[in-house]
Structures are given as C-alpha cells and as structure tokens.
Scaffold this motif. Structure first.
Motif, PDB file in Angstrom:
ATOM      1  N   ARG A   1     -23.949 -60.860 -21.591  1.00 47.10           N
ATOM      2  CA  ARG A   1     -23.606 -62.095 -20.875  1.00 47.10           C
ATOM      3  C   ARG A   1     -22.103 -62.288 -20.750  1.00 47.10           C
ATOM      4  O   ARG A   1     -21.636 -62.930 -19.798  1.00 47.10           O
TER       5      ARG A   1
ATOM      6  N   GLN B   1     -24.453 -63.735 -14.419  1.00 51.45           N
ATOM      7  CA  GLN B   1     -25.541 -64.686 -14.167  1.00 51.45           C
ATOM      8  C   GLN B   1     -25.054 -65.948 -13.458  1.00 51.45           C
ATOM      9  O   GLN B   1     -25.845 -66.863 -13.190  1.00 51.45           O
TER      10      GLN B   1
ATOM     11  N   GLU C   1     -22.920 -68.131 -14.744  1.00 49.48           N
ATOM     12  CA  GLU C   1     -22.552 -69.175 -15.704  1.00 49.48           C
ATOM     13  C   GLU C   1     -21.030 -69.340 -15.736  1.00 49.48           C
ATOM     14  O   GLU C   1     -20.288 -68.360 -15.743  1.00 49.48           O
TER      15      GLU C   1
END
Length: 632
Positions: free
Chosen positions: A52, A78, A80
């Motif tokens: 991530r 992702q 974010e």
C-alpha cells in the motif's frame, strides 16, 4: 502530516499560479525503500500492508515545508491520500568542516527518528493523524502518515473574524478552545504521559473532509487535529534528547511558556516534561482567536533600551486580560450580525426585560459574560507551572461557558448572578452554588441571621415559659400557663412565611418583595394575637413584643442577604457608567446588519471559488511569531 482544502481549483504553492481543477495534476513517483509499519503485523498481512505504501505518487506543487522536513501530498496505487514527510538534512555552512556537517546530519536524523517514535504513541487516538510507517526515499528518511484535509487555525482565525481586529466570536473561540484542550487532555492517556510542546495555530487543524468549517461552527463542535510532533517529548523518559544528540527543536515563542524560552532555569528537564507547557500554549492560541493578537508583544524594549528576550518579556508581567469583540459598543451591531447565536441570545434576553437595553448596556452585559472566558485563559497563562490548571479542568470550564452562554447573557442583562465556569470546579453547572467573595458573604450573613433568630426565639421561650396569662379574642377565651416551646415556634413563623412565599424567586426582585410581604404580614398577625394576650407581669409582654420584632428583623435579613449580595450588588458591580439616553439595541437594525453580513459572505464565497484545492498556510516573515530553541 496535514493538508489544506479549498474549492474547485488548484494553485502552485511556490508560484501562486492557478490551474484548472479538471486538469490532471503533475505527479512524480516516490519509492519508499525499507518500509516498516509502526506496529506488529502478522506474516500473512505484512506484504499486503507494505504494498500500500512502497509506491506513492506525489502531487507536484502541493508540498509544505516546516519543522524537521517537507510534507508532500501523495496517493498510493489504490487512490488513498497520504502525507509523505521527508527529512530536510541541514545545509552545509560556508566554513563548516566535513566532520561538523556530518554531526549535524546525524543529529537531524536522530530528531526525525524521535519525532516518528513520539507520533507512534498517539497514532490511533482521535484528533491525531494516523501513522502508517517509515522508510527512505532515495536515501532520505521519510514518514508516511494520514493526510488531513482541512485548514489550520491560522486560516480559521481569518475566516471567522467578526470585526476588523481579527477577533473570533467569544462563543466560537471558547468552543474551539474546549475541543483543543480535549486533545491536550487526551495526550495524558498515553502511557507514561506525553507533551507536544509546540502547540500553535499552524499546528492545529480543523478537518473539513466530513463537515465544512461553516457547518462545524453551526454545530458548535470542531473536528480538530493536532499535528507536527517534532518538539514532542515523553514524560517518563529520564534523559534529555537535546543534550544527548546536540540538536535543538523549535517552539513558537509567541505561544510557548517561559520555561520553553530559556536554558537557565533550575529543574529545567522536569519542567519541560510537564503537560502545563501545552496548557499554556493552547491557551495562547485560544487567546489569539478571541482577542485578535497573541498575549505578549515579544519585540518590546527594556528600561535600558535593549531588546527584551521572549523569556524576560513573559516573566516581567502577567499577560493582559483578553479584550474580546463585544467590548466596542460602537461596533456591537455589526459584530452581532456575524455571530447569530449571540444575537439570538441578546434578543431573547431583551424580550424578557421591561424595557429594551441600550447598545452600550448590551455591550456591557456581553463583555461581563466574556470576562469569565478571559479569566479561564488568564489562569492558564500563569508564569509558574504549578499555578496553571489541568487541561481537563480547562476543557470542562470552557464547556460550561459554552453551554450556559445564552443563559448567562440573559442573566447579565437582567442583573442576575452568572453561572460560573471555574477550571476544575464541580460547581460550574449550579447557579446557586458558592461563587467567590459575594457568595461567601451571603452565606456568612444568612448564618449570622439564622443564629440570631434561633437565639431570640429560644430566649423568649425560656423567658415566658410557665408564666400565667389570659388570652381573649372575640368569643374565644383561654387562661393558663404559657408554653415556651409554642412561643419559640411562633416567633419563627414570620421568617418561615417569608421564605415560603419567596420560594422559586430567591434571585429575583419579585421573590424578595414576596418574601418581605410574607414576613410583614405574618409579623403583623402575631402582633395582633400578642395584643390579645395578657400576662400577670407586664414586663413579660413587653419582652415578648421586643423578641417578635427581633425575630422578624432576623428573618427579613436572610432575604436581604440573598437579594443584596446576589442580585443588587453584582448588578451594580457589572454596570459601568453609561451615557444617559443611549440608543436602544434595535432588532430591525440588527436584522439589517445581519443581511448585509450574509451578502458580504456570499460575495466572499464567490471569490473563494478560485482558492486552491489544497492550500498551504506557510508563515510569512514575521507573521508566525519568533522561533525559539526549546533546548530539551
């Protein structure tokens, strides 16, 4: 670290040039090498968690320099949003040796590591950015954390100002202060204790990703975040990080307490691990919101003409009381137009008055309420740590001030005692609780009167007990020995009648008048009955009459003490010398001013459409206050 949001367009933070929001922002790829999480992960989860954050896309032009490094706004694969904080290694001085420069680089990296460790202790607590991990980007140490979308209190202060002096509504400032002190108190939940040590408007954010700033003002609750832990410290660590690593960490002098501004104080190590540091700094931030300026002018001169150091300036005298927006009666209508809650409170209080208050009277009444807020801040700005209240106590005091604000405006306009807000006190929610010298005088006076009443009634009962007497009223006739107990009880009746008729109005003029009438009527009735009673010795009748007068006086004095010391005298104390015949606070004028304020706000909102999507509140030279080395 943090982010700042605006509306629908972006702007280059360095050049100020505008860019259309729909255009794709320029990005660069940042590879986070050696990434590690701040907590233990199961083997099955470690790889997914690492993926991530090892590849981040940094949005160009949205960085912010400050503290120990530079914070960049980034996104992961992702989508974010995260904050990537990169250490800024010290620049080499012209005559600096390789060895000295290497030492400063090691010290800076140690400070960056220390910041990460301190932040890890608070990650997960409400009001503090979540910490995702750390690593290196091209050999530069970095920290990956939550991106907080919002505005700093520096920006909030400018946005919410209700007058030309940049002052925020006292009620709004108190609510922000309540929520800020809640964060300070929450740091005490960390095992061993924790101190931020650099609370300033730039290090406190209002998160706006859930509710806009305007919505939070309307709700009366603020989603605050405390950021930047470059100067923070563990309370239970025995050693000094500064002396061990030969690196100084900053504290903003305008908001820092005296013990953070000098290295020549006995017991400095322990003083700099106290939560009283954050109490002082948080109060200074709230002080600036409410008054438009910081508590101390740090650019003054001493008597000999030399510049005062920040430490000497703050130790020379107590901070002046915060002067808030309601002090200027000439601007009161315009101020109230920008703070609808206070305007409604004043209007509702006006509706209950027999005659409209003047503008000067309304300003005086609001100022009288605001001064309770100012006194709480003054307690927090005590020069000695031991004299400052605990953060939780300040939070409760500001909460009480906010909850009872409208009620206290009404009380102040009608001359009633205010609901107190005492830091740490349990009496804040009870208007009839003891509060200062006046209440102490009231209790003492009532106690003396009660003792006098009891002494007179008992003495009279003893005096006439067993005496032969004859009672005749109309067709009723009685002869026999008088009961001392009955006489004692009878002498207490006027006082009891007065208290009974005053019930529910102990703090009002009407209640005082009802009680006075009760004492007088009951006393007159007993004098009538006493005239129908004949003693064998006339002296006993005279003594009983004198005792009745004394009992009535003692009972009435109880009513006087309540009214004079809790209604009349506070009202006299509150009211300043006002000009005769001042203009009334006209509801129509207030409504017109409110409409004008809303129209101005609407125009400002239209202009704000070109503000940046993530605005950086970088301090201008001289605007953020001096930076002082905290040294521990």
């Amino acid at each position: 670290m943090s982010g700042w949001s605006g509306n629908a367009s972006g702007r280059n933070a360095r050049t100020g040039s505008l860019a259309v929001a729909s255009a794709a922002p320029a990005m660069r790829v940042a590879r986070v090498e050696g990434f590690e999480a701040p907590f233990v992960l199961a083997d099955a989860d470690r790889a997914a968690y690492r993926r991530r954050f090892v590849t981040l896309f940094v949005l160009e032009g949205e960085g912010h320099s400050g503290g120990t490094g530079r914070v960049e706004h980034a996104r992961n694969a992702q989508g974010e949003h995260v904050a990537l904080k990169l250490l800024a290694d010290p620049q080499r001085h012209g005559a600096e040796s390789d060895e000295e420069h290497a030492r400063r680089v090691r010290a800076a990296r140690a400070a960056f590591e220390r910041e990460y460790e301190c932040h890890a202790k608070l990650s997960g607590l409400k009001g503090f950015p979540r910490l995702f991990g750390r690593g290196q980007v091209v050999g530069v140490p970095c920290i990956v954390m939550e991106w907080v979308e919002g505005v700093t209190l520096d920006r909030v202060r400018r946005t919410l100002a209700v007058d030309g002096a940049g002052r925020v509504s006292p009620l709004v400032a108190a609510r922000i202060g309540r929520d800020l002190f809640d964060l300070v108190a929450r740091m005490g939940f960390v095992e061993g204790g924790f101190v931020h040590r650099d609370i300033s408007p730039r290090n406190v954010m209002v998160r706006t990703s859930r509710l806009t700033l305007a919505q939070q003002v309307e709700e009366g609750v603020f989603d605050l975040y405390l950021i930047d832990f470059g100067s923070s410290a563990d309370v239970d660590v025995a050693t000094s990080f500064t002396r061990e690593n030969a690196v100084f960490r900053g504290a903003t002098a305008d908001y820092a307490p005296p013990e953070m501004l000098s290295d020549d104080i006995p017991g400095l190590d322990e003083l700099r691990k106290s939560s009283a540091i954050d109490v002082y700094a948080a109060a200074s931030v709230v002080y600036r919101l409410a008054s438009g300026h910081v508590p101390y002018e740090l650019h003054g001169l001493s008597d000999d003409g030399r510049a005062l150091s920040p430490y000497r300036a703050k130790m020379a005298a107590a901070a002046p009381p915060a002067v808030m927006a309601h002090e200027d009666a000439d601007a009161l209508v315009d101020v109230l137009a920008r703070e609808p809650e206070a305007a409604v409170a004043v209007q509702q209080a006006q509706d209950k008055l027999p005659a409209p208050a003047s503008v000067a009277e309304a300003a005086d009444a609001l100022t009288f309420v605001d001064r309770m807020f100012a006194e709480v801040l003054a307690d927090c700005l005590a020069r000695e740590q031991a004299d400052r209240p605990a953060a939780a106590a300040v939070r409760e005091a500001l909460s009480s001030f906010s909850v009872h604000y409208a009620e206290n405006v009404e009380r102040s306009l009608s001359g009633k005692p205010l609901v107190p807000c005492v830091p740490g006190g349990l009496i804040g929610g009870f208007p009839d609780a003891p509060n200062g010298a006046l209440s102490l005088a009231r209790i003492t006076s009532k106690g003396v009167a009660a003792v006098a009443l009891a002494a007179v009634a008992i003495s009279a009962g003893v005096l006439v007990n067993g005496a032969e007497a004859l009672f005749s009223l109309g067709g009723a006739f009685w002869e026999g020995a008088v009961s001392g107990v009955a006489v004692t009880a009878a002498l207490a009746v006027p006082a009891l009648a007065g208290l009974a008729l005053r019930a529910g109005g102990s703090r009002t003029r009407a209640g005082f008048l009802r009680g006075t009438a009760g004492v007088a009527v009951a006393g007159a009735a007993e004098f009538k009955l006493l005239g129908c009673l004949q003693f064998q010795l006339a002296q006993k009748a005279d003594g009983l009459a004198a005792a009745l007068v004394a009992a009535m006086a003692a009972g009435w004095f109880v009513l006087v003490a309540d009214y004079a010391l809790n209604v009349a005298l506070p009202q006299v104390k509150r009211l300043r010398a006002l000009p005769d015949g001042g203009p009334a606070l006209d509801g129509a004028a207030l409504a017109a001013a409110r409409a004008a304020a809303l129209e101005a706000a609407s125009r400002d909102a239209g202009e704000a459409e070109v503000e940046p999507e993530y605005e950086i509140d970088d301090a201008q030279p001289g605007a953020g206050g001096a930076q002082a080395c905290e040294g521990a």
